[in-house]
Motif scaffolding. Structure first.
Motif, PDB file in Angstrom:
ATOM      1  N   ARG A 141       0.865  -1.187   0.000  1.00  0.00           N
ATOM      2  CA  ARG A 141       0.000   0.000   0.000  1.00  0.00           C
ATOM      3  C   ARG A 141       0.899   1.234   0.000  1.00  0.00           C
ATOM      4  O   ARG A 141       1.826   1.331   0.807  1.00  0.00           O
ATOM      5  N   CYS A 142       0.593   2.157  -0.862  1.00  0.00           N
ATOM      6  CA  CYS A 142       1.367   3.392  -0.908  1.00  0.00           C
ATOM      7  C   CYS A 142       1.098   4.205   0.366  1.00  0.00           C
ATOM      8  O   CYS A 142      -0.048   4.289   0.828  1.00  0.00           O
ATOM      9  N   PRO A 143       2.132   4.819   0.961  1.00  0.00           N
ATOM     10  CA  PRO A 143       1.914   5.605   2.185  1.00  0.00           C
ATOM     11  C   PRO A 143       1.105   6.877   1.932  1.00  0.00           C
ATOM     12  O   PRO A 143       0.672   7.520   2.887  1.00  0.00           O
ATOM     13  N   HIS A 144       0.890   7.223   0.662  1.00  0.00           N
ATOM     14  CA  HIS A 144       0.116   8.429   0.371  1.00  0.00           C
ATOM     15  C   HIS A 144      -1.384   8.125   0.392  1.00  0.00           C
ATOM     16  O   HIS A 144      -2.098   8.506   1.305  1.00  0.00           O
ATOM     17  N   ARG A 145      -1.875   7.388  -0.569  1.00  0.00           N
ATOM     18  CA  ARG A 145      -3.319   7.131  -0.656  1.00  0.00           C
ATOM     19  C   ARG A 145      -3.639   5.639  -0.784  1.00  0.00           C
ATOM     20  O   ARG A 145      -4.684   5.273  -1.327  1.00  0.00           O
TER      21      ARG A 145
ATOM     22  N   GLN B 170       8.125   2.624  -7.150  1.00  0.00           N
ATOM     23  CA  GLN B 170       7.496   3.915  -7.400  1.00  0.00           C
ATOM     24  C   GLN B 170       6.003   3.713  -7.615  1.00  0.00           C
ATOM     25  O   GLN B 170       5.572   2.904  -8.442  1.00  0.00           O
ATOM     26  N   CYS B 171       5.210   4.457  -6.827  1.00  0.00           N
ATOM     27  CA  CYS B 171       3.764   4.325  -6.894  1.00  0.00           C
ATOM     28  C   CYS B 171       3.241   4.796  -8.259  1.00  0.00           C
ATOM     29  O   CYS B 171       3.729   5.775  -8.842  1.00  0.00           O
ATOM     30  N   ALA B 172       2.200   4.092  -8.738  1.00  0.00           N
ATOM     31  CA  ALA B 172       1.645   4.380 -10.062  1.00  0.00           C
ATOM     32  C   ALA B 172       0.846   5.682 -10.088  1.00  0.00           C
ATOM     33  O   ALA B 172       0.620   6.252 -11.156  1.00  0.00           O
ATOM     34  N   TYR B 173       0.437   6.190  -8.916  1.00  0.00           N
ATOM     35  CA  TYR B 173      -0.526   7.294  -8.899  1.00  0.00           C
ATOM     36  C   TYR B 173       0.172   8.660  -8.939  1.00  0.00           C
ATOM     37  O   TYR B 173       0.038   9.411  -9.907  1.00  0.00           O
ATOM     38  N   HIS B 174       0.975   8.982  -7.888  1.00  0.00           N
ATOM     39  CA  HIS B 174       1.633  10.293  -7.871  1.00  0.00           C
ATOM     40  C   HIS B 174       3.157  10.190  -7.810  1.00  0.00           C
ATOM     41  O   HIS B 174       3.836  11.173  -7.554  1.00  0.00           O
ATOM     42  N   GLY B 175       3.668   8.952  -7.981  1.00  0.00           N
ATOM     43  CA  GLY B 175       5.118   8.788  -8.130  1.00  0.00           C
ATOM     44  C   GLY B 175       5.930   8.752  -6.857  1.00  0.00           C
ATOM     45  O   GLY B 175       7.171   8.796  -6.911  1.00  0.00           O
ATOM     46  N   THR B 176       5.297   8.621  -5.700  1.00  0.00           N
ATOM     47  CA  THR B 176       6.057   8.477  -4.451  1.00  0.00           C
ATOM     48  C   THR B 176       6.951   7.242  -4.535  1.00  0.00           C
ATOM     49  O   THR B 176       6.541   6.217  -5.089  1.00  0.00           O
ATOM     50  N   VAL B 177       8.150   7.360  -3.974  1.00  0.00           N
ATOM     51  CA  VAL B 177       9.104   6.246  -4.040  1.00  0.00           C
ATOM     52  C   VAL B 177       9.319   5.673  -2.640  1.00  0.00           C
ATOM     53  O   VAL B 177       9.542   6.418  -1.673  1.00  0.00           O
TER      54      VAL B 177
HETATM   55  S1  FES Z   1      -1.248   7.134  -3.943  1.00  0.00           S
HETATM   56 FE1  FES Z   1       0.818   6.665  -4.217  1.00  0.00          FE
HETATM   57  S2  FES Z   1       1.768   8.545  -4.602  1.00  0.00           S
HETATM   58 FE2  FES Z   1      -0.299   9.049  -4.292  1.00  0.00          FE
END
Ligand code: FES
Ligand SMILES: [Fe+2]
Length: 379
Positions: A59-63, A78-85
């Protein structure tokens, strides 16, 4: 006995956590990453450049978008949504559009390691993870043994699969064309000797005298028309199952030849589905690749027969949420009932004391006599 269909309560009581469980075969990580749900938690597994294994919450720590929908960047994801690594240790190393990293940005990392050609993961308290607690399955990577391995997915509770493995009388009925027999006298007619050890391990031993070899055995390994057959089903909670299969010419008094030592390593995906890692090992004909393939194919055929029945049983249990199994207890249930007792007691102990870790148990001691022998069929 733990019900397999009690909603939330069943989930809480279904798993032992402070132990190593098999997450994958090591060669499954010869790709960028592997997404796999274990104990109802989504994981993403990958091998870093230095060979270490990383296991992170998927799970991405962002969303919370699954990291497995993104891609690999060096030793990070690297997350597919906003690119967090996210790095292999779970730390967040890059957030597009800003230079600061929030304090609560870490993704949960699970202890993981590679041993015996298997990837092991520790789903319990990370501080309690100790590499010395990995079950000793050394023959899986020993040069004098060779293994036929495969992965299978069962839409059935891992406890139903263990029930199945601790009562092998079903071979007569489910496995007539593979490891069962077609004789009138069924496997159930030969008595099982049950032994316990350390409150965490049981052995179900059955000797079947003057019986026909199972079709799969005769097809893969030359043997007499009538054999004395040995079968030992062992279980260490929560999901280490082993079947030792041996034979000798009917009526002889020699030691049994080892036909196969079959590991059934069961890891819950959810409380109603199971990752099944199978390894059938032999210490003869080591260079016979055709035999290795034939054993793999025969074992896959065999386990598909179990899968069919166990998934039917799981669906039946879904329709009867108030029922427990066995509904009617018969003599053949002795092994499965003891197995459930061991597991239920271990889970209860861990829940009463979250720092409790069961001491390591080795299956090797009981196998020394097998390891020092050679089956009659040589390479
Ligand atoms: S949900 Fe992964 S970077 Fe936003
Ligand atoms: Fe079976």
């Amino acid at each position: 006995m733990t019900s397999i269909r009690d909603g939330k309560a069943a989930t809480d009581n279904a798993f032992l956590r402070n132990c190593w469980q098999v997450a994958a075969f090591a060669n499954e990580l010869d790709v960028a990453f592997l997404a796999r749900r274990i104990l109802n938690e989504p994981l993403i597994l990958f091998r870093a450049g230095n060979g270490d294994v990383a296991a992170l919450e998927d799970r991405c720590p962002h969303r919370l978008v699954p990291l497995s929908s993104g891609h690999r960047v060096g030793d990070a994801l690297q997350c597919a949504y906003h690119g967090t690594v996210v790095a292999a240790d779970g730390s967040c190393t890059k957030i597009p559009g800003q230079s600061s990293i929030p304090r609560n940005s870490a993704t949960r990392a699970y202890p993981a390691l590679d041993r015996y050609g298997l990837i092991w993961v520790w789903m319990g308290a990370p501080d309690l993870a100790d590499a010395n607690l990995v079950p000793d399955l050394r023959w899986l990577s020993h040069p004098e043994w060779v293994s036929s391995t495969f992965y299978m997915h069962f839409e059935a509770d891992y406890r139903l699969v263990t029930d199945n493995l601790l009562d092998l009388s079903h071979e007569t009925y489910i496995h007539q064309s593979t490891i069962g027999n077609r004789e009138e006298e069924s496997i159930a007619d030969f008595r099982v000797t049950l032994a316990h050890e350390a409150d965490r391990r049981i052995f179900c031993r059955r000797e079947m005298s003057n019986i026909e070899p199972p079709p799969m055995w005769s097809a893969t390994c030359p043997m007499a028309d009538r054999i004395d057959r040995l079968q030992i089903a062992s279980y260490v909670a929560p999901g280490i199952n082993m079947t030792e299969a041996g034979y000798r010419i009917a009526g002889e008094t020699t030691e049994y030849n080892v036909f196969l030592r079959v590991m059934h390593l069961l890891t819950p995906e959810t409380e109603h589905s199971t990752h099944y890692f199978s390894a059938s090992s032999r210490n003869y004909a080591l260079r016979d690749a055709a035999l290795t393939s034939a054993i793999t194919d025969g074992t896959i055929r065999t386990f598909k027969e179990d899968k069919y029945i166990l998934e039917l049983q799981q669906r039946a249990l879904f329709e009867c949420p108030d029922q427990h199994v066995p509904k009617m207890s018969i003599v053949l249930d002795a092994g499965p009932i003891q197995g459930r007792r061991l597991l239920t007691a271990a889970i209860a102990r861990e829940q009463a004391d979250p720092t409790y870790v069961a001491p390591p148990l080795s299956l090797v001691r009981e196998l020394d006599h097998l390891g020092s022998e050679r089956a009659q069929v040589q390479a």
